[in-house]
Design an enzyme around this catalytic site. Structure first.
Site, short mmCIF file in Angstrom:
data_model
loop_
_atom_site.label_atom_id
_atom_site.label_comp_id
_atom_site.label_asym_id
_atom_site.label_seq_id
_atom_site.Cartn_x
_atom_site.Cartn_y
_atom_site.Cartn_z
N TRP A 231 0.81 -1.22 0.00
CA TRP A 231 0.00 0.00 0.00
C TRP A 231 0.83 1.26 0.00
O TRP A 231 0.51 2.23 -0.70
CB TRP A 231 -1.02 -0.02 1.14
CG TRP A 231 -2.11 -0.99 0.82
CD1 TRP A 231 -2.32 -2.21 1.40
CD2 TRP A 231 -3.10 -0.87 -0.21
NE1 TRP A 231 -3.38 -2.85 0.78
CE2 TRP A 231 -3.87 -2.05 -0.20
CE3 TRP A 231 -3.41 0.13 -1.14
CZ2 TRP A 231 -4.95 -2.26 -1.09
CZ3 TRP A 231 -4.46 -0.09 -2.02
CH2 TRP A 231 -5.21 -1.27 -1.99
N ASP B 175 -1.26 7.31 6.57
CA ASP B 175 -2.39 6.51 6.10
C ASP B 175 -2.64 5.44 7.16
O ASP B 175 -1.87 4.49 7.29
CB ASP B 175 -2.04 5.87 4.76
CG ASP B 175 -3.12 4.88 4.29
OD1 ASP B 175 -4.15 4.73 4.99
OD2 ASP B 175 -2.91 4.26 3.23
N LYS C 123 -12.25 -1.01 7.15
CA LYS C 123 -11.57 -1.97 8.01
C LYS C 123 -12.15 -1.94 9.42
O LYS C 123 -12.79 -2.87 9.84
CB LYS C 123 -10.06 -1.67 8.05
CG LYS C 123 -9.37 -1.79 6.70
CD LYS C 123 -9.40 -3.21 6.15
CE LYS C 123 -8.57 -3.39 4.88
NZ LYS C 123 -9.21 -2.76 3.71
#
Lengths: 366, 366
Positions: A90, A161, A185
């Site tokens: 990511w 992030d 999430k």
């Protein structure tokens, strides 16, 4: 998703209590929805003790759009490179987007396959005080790596992030200028992203920014610059309420997440390398454990049998394969214990088989 | 939102049939969700007879993000101005965003307060064959104006924002290179936007485009470039299924919408100017009727009493005030007849009062 949240959500689809209309038809300009937004914001503020000089916004576009909005705001037109930690799948994506907007310097550790995060000492010499900002991903879901410290230096702005571990544990917002996290999430359903931004960052937005990418528009309009994803924000508010009122806050949530991860990693460690964890022990994520079995065939059997036991979603990310167990806030300790028991049984059934195979292939090799 | 859709949606929040999991927890990479996306696309294709050279995408960011993505793709770096019709509140917003990306030429009619759309003859001399494209909004929700024809010339690419009348009637996709529509009017809940794009447009996307604004990424990844708004897309699929199977397609939907609008506008016209429509008769929208009452005080009473009769959401847009009745696909003819009956009763109660006031103020003026 917590059961109590699902019950309320299902009811709201039929009819929002007292409003005589489904949440799928309610106006985003109604006072009912303004209260939802206000309570969502207030809960985040309360859970993390966020001071008034930080704005909290509910946006669209996922973390992916933040990969662009952050450098469009803080990097465009700068000559000093922004520092981006490259620690896995990511963070790699965030770097691709940042490079379109300005110069980027990659910071990384010595692990070749993202099996470990860079240590503080590995990073110390790489940080530079002239960097416009430092960006990192607190939890790499694919590799199962998580920072258990704040990265960077206090004289360089930090952007993080936190999509996959936001509100799984306490953290100090004052260390950051921007923290963002998509909801899917720990927070709610896909379709909404929380951005917490220190107010002075708004003055850095260029006037030629498209309105939807302009933090000022969203901050000034308090998340209703255009029609927001009403349902996703409502669910997020319910999850935040659950976290605050039913769980009792982030210290309590963290303790539960620690217990769940301890159970799972103990099962890995007790397997004598039948289950082989991807991440270095020091950097193990409390949210995602990525591991392999001795053969791909065994991994396939593992996934199939797991489904028969009601254990879903254990496939590793398509980029690295293997198995991945996720332990997000809403996963109960009972579910983790079920998984551990299944893993032990599976090993008892198949561990011997794998030893025989290994010994057979050793003989063949001789 | 149709009742049958709400029932299925509420059930899916509890548990998706056969999947053992809530839709709020299901993976966007599951085969179940791939089927949802495929059916949603197939239904749009079927309803509008869309040929294979058009891609259909489900994106985030609303029409507002399309206001930017369109000129970023088709206008950046061009010297000939794109043509933008300015016909009301929403087309005005699209123009602000387009101007950030390149030269824009405004096309408009002679109506000073957006009370009418430009006629074909008014526009004829304004169109230019060198324009990179023509952009217009097919239905202006605030003013209650709707084009009942295709605008522009066939040798200039047409882009149309159909957010508020998409799938309310048939249209010929072959006349356009891009059509976009957020879902929250006729399609589903807020949080998803349908984009239909002619394939050759993909070759015009610049390589420095942020990934989330790059039509190529979304087209190639078939709407799962990043995590899409799963729930909103699911609801959209259910609404599309209802439109195709229960309503019977767009000709049938159009006939129902015509009937609803005829009933409401007849009520306006029969009121002898007690209810004063904003739009010129020729350009009346089948989706939104904006009208005024003789005084602001009467408008307030109207809105209050309407609520007591279970008629919600009748406030005019904050930019122009007054009353606005919306007649989107899911609004039933019964609901419109209820509104008409309420309007007639309200006028019987208050029409005399307003005449007395007018005559009193005339006397005072004398």
């Amino acid at each position: 998703m917590p059961e109590s949240v699902l019950r309320e959500a299902s009811q709201a689809v039929t009819e929002v209590a007292g409003e005589g209309v489904s949440i799928l038809g309610i106006s985003h300009r109604s006072s009912w929805f303004r209260n939802v937004l206000d309570e969502a914001e207030e809960n985040i503020r309360g859970l993390l003790s966020i001071p008034p000089e930080y704005r909290i916004m509910f946006l669209q576009g996922g973390a992916t759009l933040q990969f662009s909005m952050v450098p469009m705001t803080l990097l465009r037109g700068r000559s000093d490179p922004a520092e981006y930690l490259h620690t896995g799948y990511w963070s790699g994506k965030s770097i691709t987007e940042a490079r379109r907007e300005g110069p980027v310097r990659i910071l990384k550790g010595s692990s070749l396959n993202f099996g470990a995060l860079p240590s503080a000492s590995e990073l110390e010499s790489q940080h530079h005080q002239n960097a416009p900002y430092l960006h990192y991903v607190s939890n790499e879901t694919v590799e199962g790596l998580q920072f258990h410290r704040t990265v960077g230096r206090d004289d360089v702005m930090r952007v993080c992030d936190m999509s996959s571990d936001f509100l799984s544990r306490p953290f100090d917002i004052n260390k950051y200028v921007i923290v963002y996290a998509h909801a899917q999430k720990n927070l709610g359903p896909a379709g909404v992203t929380v951005v917490i931004l220190r107010e002075d960052i708004l003055s850095r937005v260029s006037d030629d920014m498209p309105a939807m990418l302009d933090y000022r528009e969203h901050a000034n309009m308090r998340s209703v610059y255009n029609t927001p994803p009403v349902f996703a924000i409502y669910i997020t508010m319910l999850v935040l309420r659950w976290l605050r009122k039913e769980i009792g806050g982030l210290e309590a949530m963290d303790a539960m997440n620690q217990a769940k991860a301890a159970a799972l990693y103990s099962a890995l460690d007790a397997s004598q390398n039948f289950y082989r964890g991807h991440a270095a022990v020091r950097d193990r994520s409390l949210m995602n454990a990525a591991f392999r079995l001795p053969t791909v065939r065994l991994e396939q059997s593992f996934l199939e049998q797991a489904k028969n036991h009601g254990l879903y979603g254990l496939e590793g990310h398509r980029s690295i394969g293997g198995i991945r167990a996720s332990l997000y806030n809403a996963v109960t300790i009972e579910a983790v214990m079920n998984l551990c028991a299944f893993m032990e049984n599976f090993q008892q059934q198949h561990g011997r088989e794998s030893e025989l195979n290994e010994s057979a292939s050793m003989k063949a090799a001789l």
